[in-house]
Write a protein that holds these residues in place. Structure first.
Motif, PDB file in Angstrom:
ATOM      1  N   UNK A 187       0.787  -1.240   0.000  1.00  0.00           N
ATOM      2  CA  UNK A 187       0.000   0.000   0.000  1.00  0.00           C
ATOM      3  C   UNK A 187       0.818   1.289   0.000  1.00  0.00           C
ATOM      4  N   UNK A 188       2.019   1.266  -0.563  1.00  0.00           N
ATOM      5  CA  UNK A 188       2.883   2.454  -0.497  1.00  0.00           C
ATOM      6  C   UNK A 188       2.200   3.716  -1.006  1.00  0.00           C
ATOM      7  N   UNK A 189       1.421   3.592  -2.070  1.00  0.00           N
ATOM      8  CA  UNK A 189       0.786   4.778  -2.655  1.00  0.00           C
ATOM      9  C   UNK A 189      -0.328   5.332  -1.774  1.00  0.00           C
ATOM     10  N   UNK A 190      -0.796   4.529  -0.830  1.00  0.00           N
ATOM     11  CA  UNK A 190      -1.882   4.989   0.043  1.00  0.00           C
ATOM     12  C   UNK A 190      -1.414   5.989   1.083  1.00  0.00           C
ATOM     13  N   UNK A 191      -0.091   6.145   1.229  1.00  0.00           N
ATOM     14  CA  UNK A 191       0.416   7.161   2.161  1.00  0.00           C
ATOM     15  C   UNK A 191       1.515   8.014   1.519  1.00  0.00           C
ATOM     16  N   UNK A 192       1.562   8.025   0.188  1.00  0.00           N
ATOM     17  CA  UNK A 192       2.567   8.814  -0.535  1.00  0.00           C
ATOM     18  C   UNK A 192       2.040  10.220  -0.784  1.00  0.00           C
ATOM     19  N   UNK A 193       1.979  11.013   0.284  1.00  0.00           N
ATOM     20  CA  UNK A 193       1.295  12.314   0.240  1.00  0.00           C
ATOM     21  C   UNK A 193       2.199  13.477  -0.157  1.00  0.00           C
ATOM     22  N   UNK A 194       3.436  13.203  -0.579  1.00  0.00           N
ATOM     23  CA  UNK A 194       4.350  14.294  -0.928  1.00  0.00           C
ATOM     24  C   UNK A 194       3.839  15.108  -2.110  1.00  0.00           C
ATOM     25  N   UNK A 237      -1.473 -13.498   2.438  1.00  0.00           N
ATOM     26  CA  UNK A 237      -1.048 -13.670   3.826  1.00  0.00           C
ATOM     27  C   UNK A 237       0.015 -12.661   4.234  1.00  0.00           C
ATOM     28  N   UNK A 238       0.454 -11.820   3.289  1.00  0.00           N
ATOM     29  CA  UNK A 238       1.514 -10.866   3.584  1.00  0.00           C
ATOM     30  C   UNK A 238       1.197  -9.488   3.021  1.00  0.00           C
ATOM     31  N   UNK A 239       1.677  -8.485   3.722  1.00  0.00           N
ATOM     32  CA  UNK A 239       1.742  -7.135   3.178  1.00  0.00           C
ATOM     33  C   UNK A 239       3.209  -6.767   3.036  1.00  0.00           C
ATOM     34  N   UNK A 240       3.474  -5.682   2.346  1.00  0.00           N
ATOM     35  CA  UNK A 240       4.846  -5.225   2.184  1.00  0.00           C
ATOM     36  C   UNK A 240       4.856  -3.710   2.081  1.00  0.00           C
ATOM     37  N   UNK A 241       5.908  -3.104   2.632  1.00  0.00           N
ATOM     38  CA  UNK A 241       6.035  -1.651   2.608  1.00  0.00           C
ATOM     39  C   UNK A 241       7.457  -1.288   2.238  1.00  0.00           C
ATOM     40  N   UNK A 242       7.612  -0.461   1.219  1.00  0.00           N
ATOM     41  CA  UNK A 242       8.918   0.032   0.816  1.00  0.00           C
ATOM     42  C   UNK A 242       9.061   1.484   1.236  1.00  0.00           C
ATOM     43  N   UNK A 243       9.850   1.736   2.266  1.00  0.00           N
ATOM     44  CA  UNK A 243       9.980   3.079   2.839  1.00  0.00           C
ATOM     45  C   UNK A 243      11.454   3.424   3.028  1.00  0.00           C
ATOM     46  N   UNK A 244      11.761   4.722   2.954  1.00  0.00           N
ATOM     47  CA  UNK A 244      13.103   5.139   3.337  1.00  0.00           C
ATOM     48  C   UNK A 244      13.322   4.829   4.814  1.00  0.00           C
ATOM     49  N   UNK A 245      12.318   5.104   5.617  1.00  0.00           N
ATOM     50  CA  UNK A 245      12.339   4.844   7.056  1.00  0.00           C
ATOM     51  C   UNK A 245      10.909   4.968   7.556  1.00  0.00           C
ATOM     52  N   UNK A 246      10.637   4.386   8.716  1.00  0.00           N
ATOM     53  CA  UNK A 246       9.339   4.568   9.351  1.00  0.00           C
ATOM     54  C   UNK A 246       9.387   5.889  10.107  1.00  0.00           C
ATOM     55  N   UNK A 296       3.410  -8.652   8.148  1.00  0.00           N
ATOM     56  CA  UNK A 296       3.778  -7.381   7.518  1.00  0.00           C
ATOM     57  C   UNK A 296       5.290  -7.341   7.301  1.00  0.00           C
ATOM     58  N   UNK A 297       5.687  -6.836   6.143  1.00  0.00           N
ATOM     59  CA  UNK A 297       7.088  -6.693   5.795  1.00  0.00           C
ATOM     60  C   UNK A 297       7.434  -5.219   5.632  1.00  0.00           C
ATOM     61  N   UNK A 298       8.637  -4.854   6.056  1.00  0.00           N
ATOM     62  CA  UNK A 298       9.132  -3.494   5.882  1.00  0.00           C
ATOM     63  C   UNK A 298      10.519  -3.548   5.244  1.00  0.00           C
ATOM     64  N   UNK A 299      10.596  -3.064   4.015  1.00  0.00           N
ATOM     65  CA  UNK A 299      11.870  -2.916   3.318  1.00  0.00           C
ATOM     66  C   UNK A 299      12.310  -1.458   3.468  1.00  0.00           C
ATOM     67  N   UNK A 300      13.362  -1.255   4.236  1.00  0.00           N
ATOM     68  CA  UNK A 300      13.727   0.098   4.669  1.00  0.00           C
ATOM     69  C   UNK A 300      15.134   0.474   4.223  1.00  0.00           C
ATOM     70  N   UNK A 301      15.282   1.716   3.762  1.00  0.00           N
ATOM     71  CA  UNK A 301      16.618   2.255   3.562  1.00  0.00           C
ATOM     72  C   UNK A 301      17.064   2.507   2.143  1.00  0.00           C
ATOM     73  N   UNK A 302      16.192   2.302   1.154  1.00  0.00           N
ATOM     74  CA  UNK A 302      16.600   2.568  -0.228  1.00  0.00           C
ATOM     75  C   UNK A 302      16.472   4.056  -0.552  1.00  0.00           C
TER      76      UNK A 302
END
Length: 469
Positions: A187-194, A237-246, A296-302
């Protein structure tokens, strides 16, 4: 026993008797659970046959694109309109220059495991390799499903937007193919408010897919819940989030409901307000995941899309990303603690891209295990720039030192390529060699049954149990 290794022989990367035993008797033949990847489900639903080797091997592979650019190959022969065979020739000419890069290993593993092409790829034999492999790709045994079957894959978790129709997953579910292909909620686009314009365009799309008008933050949560239920019905059974950081939600006095209303009406909001909104959406999503028994998965730091000129020219996910140096601990701790306090913290996997964060992530995972399941919070496998020998060993060592390696759920491809499954073999060899090295040093007992059981768990059984596949 003295062992004189040859490149990519049956004991590749296995430098002791115990390592060879662990790999060949306990790891090699375990099925694969690829719980996170980016394979296009439409190609699996259609059981696509690729036209040639370039189409299946070069299209979309930004690892190879980066290497080709580094050797001076013009963009037209990488992502442009040049003929496929010309592109492949340039890739073949690049391969000898990738010595000591994981691409050199992956390239030759894939040529051997899929196509029985055992030569070292170079400019000199580029046409031979291309013609040989392209001819095989026309056979039914080289359509996408057969390629997956060849690697003993049991489960594939794709990566899918909440607004996706999942029509191809439905087709796969209705088919007689034995491999489970399950959607994952991204759901990355659901909170991409920039960018308010792009954000509102996306929210309109999400609203249409959920059948709910999204005017308030509560409406957004309701729409996301509707889509989670839809994904769940198709086996997700899984979600995933690609974020620079939480984000850590400090510095904003604006209410989160008002922040959402501001951006929903097209106003640009501050960095602090973006963080506060994003954090709250992640909290509410986390509660929904917990309710449905998801991970839930969090891929952080790219640090993504660094090259503005090429971003404008050819778009995102084209090889212009790098490791970022973002602060990771505080926001991650706050989010997990918020959910844990309400006893709504779902199974969680955290992946770091900056190797400087290895021990940080390994210790963060240990903060929120609650006795409900072995390894509830997982320190995920080496990701992206770290899914190579050195990166995998460092991740395995950090996990071993700060947590329990025995409960690790193992490797995933995180790939867009149908030829990437030898990465599981690569990981398994590295794992077995690492353990074998400790036995050689007298740091672990030479107990094949004890060690072999752990290897089998990490390669397959832990993931099967953890995800309840």
């Amino acid at each position: 026993m003295k062992h004189n290794p040859e490149f990519l022989d049956e004991d590749f990367l296995l430098h002791s008797d115990i390592a060879r035993t662990l790999y060949h008797e306990f790891a090699k033949n375990q099925p694969i659970i690829d719980y996170h990847c980016h394979l296009p489900p439409q190609d699996l639903a259609a059981n696509r046959s690729f036209e040639n080797l370039a189409k299946i091997w070069l299209d979309g592979d930004h690892y190879k694109w980066r290497a080709m650019r580094a050797t001076g190959v013009p963009e037209n022969l990488i992502t442009g309109n040049a003929p496929d065979k010309d592109k492949f020739r340039k890739w073949a000419a690049t391969v000898p220059k990738t010595l000591r890069n994981p691409l050199y290993h992956w390239t030759h593993l894939e040529l051997r495991r899929y196509f029985d092409f055992n030569e070292l790829l170079s400019e000199a034999n580029a046409d031979k390799a291309y013609d040989h492999c392209s001819a095989l790709l026309q056979q039914p045994a080289y359509a996408t499903r057969a390629l997956i079957d060849k690697m003993q894959v049991e489960v594939i978790g794709t990566t899918d937007d909440p607004a996706d129709t999942l029509e191809y997953h439905q087709q796969l579910k209705d088919s007689d193919w034995k491999v489970k292909v399950l959607p994952s909620f991204r759901p990355d686009l659901a909170y991409a408010a920039e960018d308010p314009s792009a954000y509102n365009t996306y929210l309109d799309r999400l609203a249409q897919s959920a059948g709910i008008k999204i005017n308030t933050l509560s409406d957004l949560f309701q729409a996301l819940e509707v889509r989670i239920q839809y994904f769940n019905a198709l086996g997700c059974k899984l979600s995933d989030h690609g974020l620079e950081y939480i984000p850590l939600p400090d510095g904003s006095t604006n209410s989160v409901d008002n922040i959402f209303l501001q951006v929903r009406t097209g106003n640009k909001i501050s960095r602090e307000d973006i963080g506060k909104l994003r954090f709250q959406i992640l909290v509410e999503l986390g509660k929904m995941y917990h309710k449905h028994g998801w991970t839930q998965q969090f891929h952080l730091g790219a640090m993504r899309n660094n090259n503005a000129r090429m971003m404008k020219q050819i778009g995102a996910n084209t090889g212009y990303d790098s490791i970022g140096d973002f602060s990771q601990a505080a926001g991650m701790s706050r989010l997990f603690s918020t959910l844990d306090t309400e006893e709504q913290l779902a199974r969680t996997i955290i992946y770091n891209l900056n190797p400087a964060d290895n021990e940080l992530f390994a210790t963060m995972a240990g903060n929120f295990n609650d006795g409900s399941i072995e390894g509830k919070i997982q320190y995920g496998s080496g990701w992206w720039f770290l899914d190579q020998k050195d990166g995998m060993e460092k991740q395995l060592n950090a996990l071993s030192n700060m947590g329990l390696l025995s409960g690790f759920i193992g490797m995933l491809t995180d790939s867009r390529s149908f030829l990437s499954y030898p990465r599981h073999e690569y990981f398994r060899r590295i794992l077995c060699n690492l353990i074998g090295r400790d036995v050689q040093n007298g740091e672990l007992p030479a107990d094949e049954k004890l060690l072999g059981n752990m290897v089998s768990d990490i390669c397959y059984r832990n993931a099967k149990k953890y995800f309840r596949f």
